[in-house]
Write a protein that holds these residues in place. Structure first.
Motif, mmCIF file in Angstrom:
data_model
loop_
_atom_site.group_PDB
_atom_site.id
_atom_site.type_symbol
_atom_site.label_atom_id
_atom_site.label_comp_id
_atom_site.label_asym_id
_atom_site.label_seq_id
_atom_site.Cartn_x
_atom_site.Cartn_y
_atom_site.Cartn_z
ATOM 1 N N LYS A 9 0.481 -1.145 -0.164
ATOM 2 C CA LYS A 9 0.051 0.012 -0.180
ATOM 3 C C LYS A 9 1.251 1.144 -0.262
ATOM 4 N N LEU A 10 1.887 1.082 0.336
ATOM 5 C CA LEU A 10 2.678 2.423 0.763
ATOM 6 C C LEU A 10 3.691 2.117 -0.374
ATOM 7 N N LEU A 11 4.032 1.187 -1.166
ATOM 8 C CA LEU A 11 4.709 1.135 -2.776
ATOM 9 C C LEU A 11 3.640 1.486 -3.635
ATOM 10 N N LYS A 12 2.152 2.438 -3.234
ATOM 11 C CA LYS A 12 1.078 2.372 -3.977
ATOM 12 C C LYS A 12 0.814 1.285 -5.090
ATOM 13 N N THR A 13 1.066 -0.199 -4.608
ATOM 14 C CA THR A 13 1.145 -1.272 -5.496
ATOM 15 C C THR A 13 -0.948 -2.401 -4.688
#
Length: 238
Positions: A62-66
């Protein structure tokens, strides 16, 4: 379901010993119930642990926007529980061996394969095993050195069974100490006098009575290569 079991001591294989229910003393089933409860709790804990690991992965993605798949957590939980169960299936016998008396020796491991455990075809699992421990040695002038032993029968999730036997190292034979007792139970009359019953018990426990009882047992021959004979009498037995 299981692989063929090589016989132990002629006719004294695992199932033959287990079938002699009149002489088998079963350990408390409460211990088996507790072990199953502990294993269930540990299995659920392993599932939660792997689910927590999957949750960390989801947060990182989620932090990597994946985007992360929704099935990630339940799949990891299932892998954790299944993995723990597989580990237990391959190591349960080692845990039981650690609980045996110090003088006990494992004399037979029985491996098996089942269709609903496909990994067992890659590496067979120990489904049952036997162990033996010497209880005491009885000196008999006529028969020689007699050893009283306990044969332990282990099977996963089943209460341990203990089968007492006599081994004669000199003649390489084995006898069932309860065979005559079982046959006499159907013919013996109940004692009407407590005093006479006590006298009979004391006389049966005398050294003379014990020697006579040993000589009257049905002694069955053992092979010199029998693992039970080697464990009880030593490898020097000829």
């Amino acid at each position: 379901m299981y692989t063929n079991e090589p016989e132990l001591s002629g006719s004294f294989n695992f199932r033959a010993l287990e079938a002699l229910s009149y002489k088998v003393k079963t350990n408390s089933q409460a211990n088996t119930g507790k072990e199953m409860i502990y294993e269930f709790i540990a299995t659920i804990s392993a599932g939660f642990a792997m689910a927590g690991f999957a949750l960390i992965i989801r947060h990182i993605l989620k932090l990597l926007k994946t985007p992360s798949p929704k099935w990630l957590i339940p799949i990891f939980a299932g892998i954790g529980m299944l993995g723990f169960q597989i580990h237990q299936e391959y190591h349960w016998h080692e845990q039981q061996i650690e609980k045996l008396p110090k003088d006990a020796q494992v004399i037979k491991l029985i491996e098996g394969k089942t269709w609903f455990r496909p990994w067992s075809y890659v590496k067979p699992q120990v489904i049952r095993f036997m162990a033996v421990a010497t209880d005491k040695t009885i000196s008999n002038p006529q028969l020689g050195s007699i050893k009283s032993i306990n044969i332990y029968l282990f099977e996963r999730r089943i209460s341990t069974k203990i089968v007492p036997q006599f081994i004669n190292c000199d003649s390489q034979t084995i006898a069932d100490p309860f065979e005559q007792q079982h046959s006499q139970e159907t013919t013996d009359q109940p004692a009407t006098d407590s005093a006479s019953a006590n006298t009979a018990t004391e006389s049966s426990n005398s050294p003379t009575a014990q020697r006579l009882a040993l000589s009257e047992l049905n002694w069955h021959p053992l092979k010199a290569t029998d693992p039970l004979l080697k464990a009880v009498c030593g490898t020097s037995t000829s």
